[in-house]
Design a protein around this motif. Structure first.
Motif, PDB file in Angstrom:
ATOM      1  N   LEU A 251      44.240  43.643  37.011  1.00  0.00           N
ATOM      2  CA  LEU A 251      43.561  44.675  37.792  1.00  0.00           C
ATOM      3  C   LEU A 251      43.282  44.219  39.219  1.00  0.00           C
ATOM      4  O   LEU A 251      42.838  43.095  39.448  1.00  0.00           O
ATOM      5  CB  LEU A 251      42.244  45.065  37.127  1.00  0.00           C
ATOM      6  CG  LEU A 251      42.327  45.753  35.778  1.00  0.00           C
ATOM      7  CD1 LEU A 251      40.930  45.987  35.220  1.00  0.00           C
ATOM      8  CD2 LEU A 251      43.080  47.058  35.886  1.00  0.00           C
TER       9      LEU A 251
ATOM     10  N   HIS B  23      38.054  46.646  41.513  1.00  0.00           N
ATOM     11  CA  HIS B  23      36.849  45.881  41.176  1.00  0.00           C
ATOM     12  C   HIS B  23      35.571  46.701  41.288  1.00  0.00           C
ATOM     13  O   HIS B  23      34.506  46.237  40.900  1.00  0.00           O
ATOM     14  CB  HIS B  23      36.740  44.638  42.052  1.00  0.00           C
ATOM     15  CG  HIS B  23      37.893  43.699  41.874  1.00  0.00           C
ATOM     16  ND1 HIS B  23      38.108  42.995  40.720  1.00  0.00           N
ATOM     17  CD2 HIS B  23      38.923  43.383  42.692  1.00  0.00           C
ATOM     18  CE1 HIS B  23      39.206  42.266  40.822  1.00  0.00           C
ATOM     19  NE2 HIS B  23      39.731  42.490  42.017  1.00  0.00           N
TER      20      HIS B  23
ATOM     21  N   LEU C 105      36.068  51.300  37.805  1.00  0.00           N
ATOM     22  CA  LEU C 105      36.341  50.752  36.473  1.00  0.00           C
ATOM     23  C   LEU C 105      35.818  51.681  35.379  1.00  0.00           C
ATOM     24  O   LEU C 105      36.452  51.836  34.337  1.00  0.00           O
ATOM     25  CB  LEU C 105      35.723  49.360  36.341  1.00  0.00           C
ATOM     26  CG  LEU C 105      36.410  48.269  37.155  1.00  0.00           C
ATOM     27  CD1 LEU C 105      35.579  46.991  37.141  1.00  0.00           C
ATOM     28  CD2 LEU C 105      37.811  48.010  36.649  1.00  0.00           C
TER      29      LEU C 105
ATOM     30  N   LEU D 227      37.812  44.887  28.723  1.00  0.00           N
ATOM     31  CA  LEU D 227      37.827  44.405  30.098  1.00  0.00           C
ATOM     32  C   LEU D 227      37.364  42.951  30.107  1.00  0.00           C
ATOM     33  O   LEU D 227      36.341  42.613  29.499  1.00  0.00           O
ATOM     34  CB  LEU D 227      36.895  45.261  30.966  1.00  0.00           C
ATOM     35  CG  LEU D 227      36.833  44.948  32.442  1.00  0.00           C
ATOM     36  CD1 LEU D 227      38.185  45.167  33.102  1.00  0.00           C
ATOM     37  CD2 LEU D 227      35.774  45.802  33.118  1.00  0.00           C
TER      38      LEU D 227
ATOM     39  N   ARG E 262      36.473  40.922  35.211  1.00  0.00           N
ATOM     40  CA  ARG E 262      37.025  42.213  35.614  1.00  0.00           C
ATOM     41  C   ARG E 262      38.418  42.101  36.248  1.00  0.00           C
ATOM     42  O   ARG E 262      38.804  42.935  37.055  1.00  0.00           O
ATOM     43  CB  ARG E 262      36.097  42.942  36.578  1.00  0.00           C
ATOM     44  CG  ARG E 262      34.758  43.273  36.010  1.00  0.00           C
ATOM     45  CD  ARG E 262      33.894  43.948  37.017  1.00  0.00           C
ATOM     46  NE  ARG E 262      32.638  44.362  36.423  1.00  0.00           N
ATOM     47  CZ  ARG E 262      31.714  45.022  37.078  1.00  0.00           C
ATOM     48  NH1 ARG E 262      31.896  45.368  38.321  1.00  0.00           N
ATOM     49  NH2 ARG E 262      30.612  45.355  36.475  1.00  0.00           N
TER      50      ARG E 262
ATOM     51  N   GLU F  50      45.326  53.221  38.594  1.00  0.00           N
ATOM     52  CA  GLU F  50      44.543  52.229  39.331  1.00  0.00           C
ATOM     53  C   GLU F  50      44.579  52.453  40.840  1.00  0.00           C
ATOM     54  O   GLU F  50      43.535  52.429  41.492  1.00  0.00           O
ATOM     55  CB  GLU F  50      45.019  50.815  38.999  1.00  0.00           C
ATOM     56  CG  GLU F  50      44.137  49.763  39.639  1.00  0.00           C
ATOM     57  CD  GLU F  50      44.626  48.348  39.428  1.00  0.00           C
ATOM     58  OE1 GLU F  50      43.784  47.449  39.464  1.00  0.00           O
ATOM     59  OE2 GLU F  50      45.844  48.148  39.246  1.00  0.00           O
TER      60      GLU F  50
END
Length: 162
Positions: free
Chosen positions: A99, A102, A107, A125, A129, A154
């Motif tokens: 990922l 942040h 999220l 997760l 993170r 994302e």
């Protein structure tokens, strides 16, 4: 005034919900509902996250409709996969998605997207993170899935929240 009513809309909603759930407008329920509506936001104020700042509302609307489309398409794909499971079993697997997102609000939105899109049964997760572990119902190409996930979900969330 803000200290007494940190979230006036929430207070009013809690009061109305209390009355609705009890199906009564008696004096006791009116008072208890009002106390709940007044005290709950004050008591739980430290738990409320910082307000979200949506930087690109147009991207948010586009993502909303994209997720809606993916829910429909994924429902059909999962139903078809279940119906043909006797002939060709699904290739379920866990995928580690690195990922770049942040922001806590981003999220949380990503978690909701993973929840509503069928075919993703379970997710976790990492504590830092940086990685999302996702169970996928039927997977052909892991690299293609990761690229699709990052591009479709994302990146727009990063545009919206970061």
């Amino acid at each position: 005034m803000k200290r007494l009513f940190p979230a006036p809309l929430l207070s009013l909603s809690l009061w109305a919900l209390w009355l609705l759930l009890n199906l009564s407008l008696s004096a006791g329920n009116l008072i208890l509902g009002a106390l709940l509506g007044l005290l709950a936001p004050i008591i739980f104020a430290p738990l409320r996250p910082l307000p979200a700042r949506i930087r690109r509302p147009g991207v948010a609307v586009k993502l909303f409709f994209l997720v809606g489309r993916d829910v429909l398409v994924s429902n059909l794909a999962v139903a078809w996969g279940v119906l043909r499971a006797g002939h060709k079993p699904p290739r379920s697997t866990f995928v580690k998605l690195p990922l770049d997102l942040h922001d806590a609000h981003g999220l949380a939105a990503l978690a909701m997207i993973c929840t509503v899109v069928p075919g993703t049964v379970w997710s976790e997760l990492a504590l830092d993170r940086s990685v999302l572990l996702l169970h996928v119902f039927d997977l052909d190409d892991e690299a293609q899935f990761i690229e699709h996930f990052k591009t479709t979900y994302e990146r727009p969330l990063m545009e919206i929240f970061q």
